[in-house]
Scaffold this motif. Structure first.
Motif, short mmCIF file in Angstrom:
data_model
loop_
_atom_site.label_atom_id
_atom_site.label_comp_id
_atom_site.label_asym_id
_atom_site.label_seq_id
_atom_site.Cartn_x
_atom_site.Cartn_y
_atom_site.Cartn_z
N ILE A 20 90.57 42.95 123.72
CA ILE A 20 89.58 41.79 123.17
C ILE A 20 89.36 41.79 121.80
CG2 ILE A 20 87.55 40.79 123.36
CD1 ILE A 20 87.67 40.98 126.50
N ILE A 21 89.13 42.86 121.76
CA ILE A 21 88.45 43.33 120.02
C ILE A 21 89.65 43.10 119.25
CG2 ILE A 21 87.50 45.08 118.44
CD1 ILE A 21 85.45 45.69 120.89
N SER A 22 90.78 43.88 119.50
CA SER A 22 91.93 43.97 118.61
C SER A 22 92.37 42.32 118.52
CB SER A 22 93.10 44.69 119.18
OG SER A 22 93.67 44.29 120.23
N LYS A 52 79.50 39.78 120.13
CA LYS A 52 79.29 40.02 121.47
C LYS A 52 79.84 41.00 122.14
CE LYS A 52 78.27 36.11 123.76
NZ LYS A 52 78.12 34.80 124.34
N ALA A 53 81.14 41.26 121.65
CA ALA A 53 82.21 42.03 122.51
C ALA A 53 81.58 43.50 122.09
CB ALA A 53 83.53 41.77 122.06
N LEU A 55 78.72 44.27 121.12
CA LEU A 55 77.25 44.62 121.78
C LEU A 55 77.35 45.05 123.18
CD1 LEU A 55 74.14 44.45 121.23
CD2 LEU A 55 74.42 42.08 121.80
N THR A 56 78.27 44.22 123.79
CA THR A 56 78.28 44.51 125.34
C THR A 56 78.90 45.74 125.49
OG1 THR A 56 80.53 43.13 125.71
CG2 THR A 56 78.10 42.01 125.98
N ARG A 57 80.06 46.17 124.86
CA ARG A 57 80.86 47.42 125.03
C ARG A 57 80.02 48.50 124.77
NH1 ARG A 57 86.38 49.15 122.04
NH2 ARG A 57 84.73 49.23 120.04
N GLY A 58 78.91 48.37 123.76
CA GLY A 58 77.96 49.39 123.21
C GLY A 58 76.99 49.98 124.24
N TYR A 59 76.91 49.24 125.34
CA TYR A 59 76.00 49.70 126.53
C TYR A 59 77.08 50.36 127.71
CZ TYR A 59 72.08 47.14 124.77
OH TYR A 59 71.00 47.06 124.00
N GLU A 60 78.21 50.29 127.44
CA GLU A 60 79.24 50.96 128.30
C GLU A 60 79.46 52.56 128.24
OE1 GLU A 60 80.24 49.50 131.00
OE2 GLU A 60 79.81 47.45 130.64
N GLU A 61 79.67 53.16 129.31
CA GLU A 61 80.04 54.57 129.21
C GLU A 61 81.15 54.90 127.97
OE1 GLU A 61 82.76 55.48 132.78
OE2 GLU A 61 80.76 55.46 133.27
N PHE A 62 82.07 54.04 127.86
CA PHE A 62 83.05 54.00 127.07
C PHE A 62 82.89 53.71 125.42
CE2 PHE A 62 83.86 50.62 129.80
CZ PHE A 62 84.13 49.58 128.83
N ALA A 63 81.64 53.33 125.31
CA ALA A 63 81.26 52.74 124.16
C ALA A 63 81.79 53.53 122.98
CB ALA A 63 79.80 52.65 124.08
N GLN A 64 81.84 52.89 121.60
CA GLN A 64 82.37 53.62 120.38
C GLN A 64 80.80 53.84 119.67
OE1 GLN A 64 85.70 54.69 119.80
NE2 GLN A 64 85.81 53.84 121.92
N PRO A 65 81.05 54.87 118.98
CA PRO A 65 79.81 55.31 118.13
C PRO A 65 79.23 54.00 117.29
CG PRO A 65 81.31 57.05 118.06
CD PRO A 65 82.08 55.91 118.76
N THR A 66 80.21 53.27 116.73
CA THR A 66 79.95 52.27 115.87
C THR A 66 79.93 50.96 116.36
OG1 THR A 66 82.24 51.85 115.33
CG2 THR A 66 80.96 53.33 113.99
N ASP A 67 79.73 50.80 117.76
CA ASP A 67 79.73 49.41 118.33
C ASP A 67 78.34 48.56 118.01
OD1 ASP A 67 82.12 49.14 119.54
OD2 ASP A 67 81.40 50.17 121.45
N TYR A 74 78.83 41.76 112.41
CA TYR A 74 79.62 40.79 112.57
C TYR A 74 78.49 39.41 112.96
CZ TYR A 74 84.29 42.84 112.99
OH TYR A 74 85.52 43.36 112.70
N ALA A 75 77.16 39.74 113.67
CA ALA A 75 76.50 38.72 113.92
C ALA A 75 75.79 38.17 112.64
CB ALA A 75 75.27 39.19 115.07
#
Length: 172
Positions: A20-22, A52-53, A55-67, A74-75
């Motif tokens: 989605i992000i790519s 939004k992508a 932000l939501t990924r930032g709360y997942e265990e596979f989040a990237q440090p810069t999410d 972007y906001a």
């Protein structure tokens, strides 16, 4: 399709977010800043969904440090200094989807929709009240939960701006 497809192999959520992000980042390089017709995708709409992508990924265990940093960037880019200028209760009012606070709004041609421009999306989220004068038809398929009623405190104008609590035209 030659045979019925009865299942799909699921991909890990981390791969779905990456995809989605790519795709959105590629779209960001291809869509214009503005469009001649309201409802067409612009950079601000893509920036909004990228925020939004991330932000939501930032709360997942596979989040990237810069999410979270990317979500904020972007906001901010999507907001682009646009002040809040439309009262909350009017933002989503009937026939008011072309106001400066709407970043993306799907526009339908009346000839391309069933019932000549009417829609059915509100009926599952009832209570939809239709009819004229004394003849009223209610559809109560899905109702808001008690929790949702309690989310809004006294004098919170988001409730009146979000929920239809009186009969009005065109929503008889």
């Amino acid at each position: 399709v030659e045979n019925p497809i009865t299942h799909f192999d699921r991909q890990p959520a981390s791969e779905v977010y990456e995809f989605i992000i790519s795709e959105m980042e590629q779209a960001l390089n291809e869509v214009p800043d503005t469009q001649p017709q309201f409802g067409r995708v612009t950079k601000r709409a893509v920036q909004h969904f990228l925020a939004k992508a991330h932000l939501t990924r930032g709360y997942e265990e596979f989040a990237q440090p810069t999410d979270f940093e990317k979500a904020a960037a972007y906001a901010d880019a999507a907001i682009n200094g646009q002040p809040l200028s439309v009262p909350y209760g009017e933002i989503f009012a009937f026939n008011n989807d072309a106001n400066p606070e709407i970043l993306f709004s799907i526009q339908y041609d009346a000839a391309s929709t069933l019932n000549g421009g009417a829609h059915q999306w509100d009926t599952p989220y009832g209570p939809l009240i239709t009819g004229t004068s004394e003849g009223v038809f209610k559809q109560l398929r899905l109702k808001v939960s008690e929790y949702l009623w309690n989310v809004f405190g006294p004098h919170d104008n988001r409730f009146e701006g979000t929920f239809q609590i009186v009969r009005t035209s065109p929503y008889v």
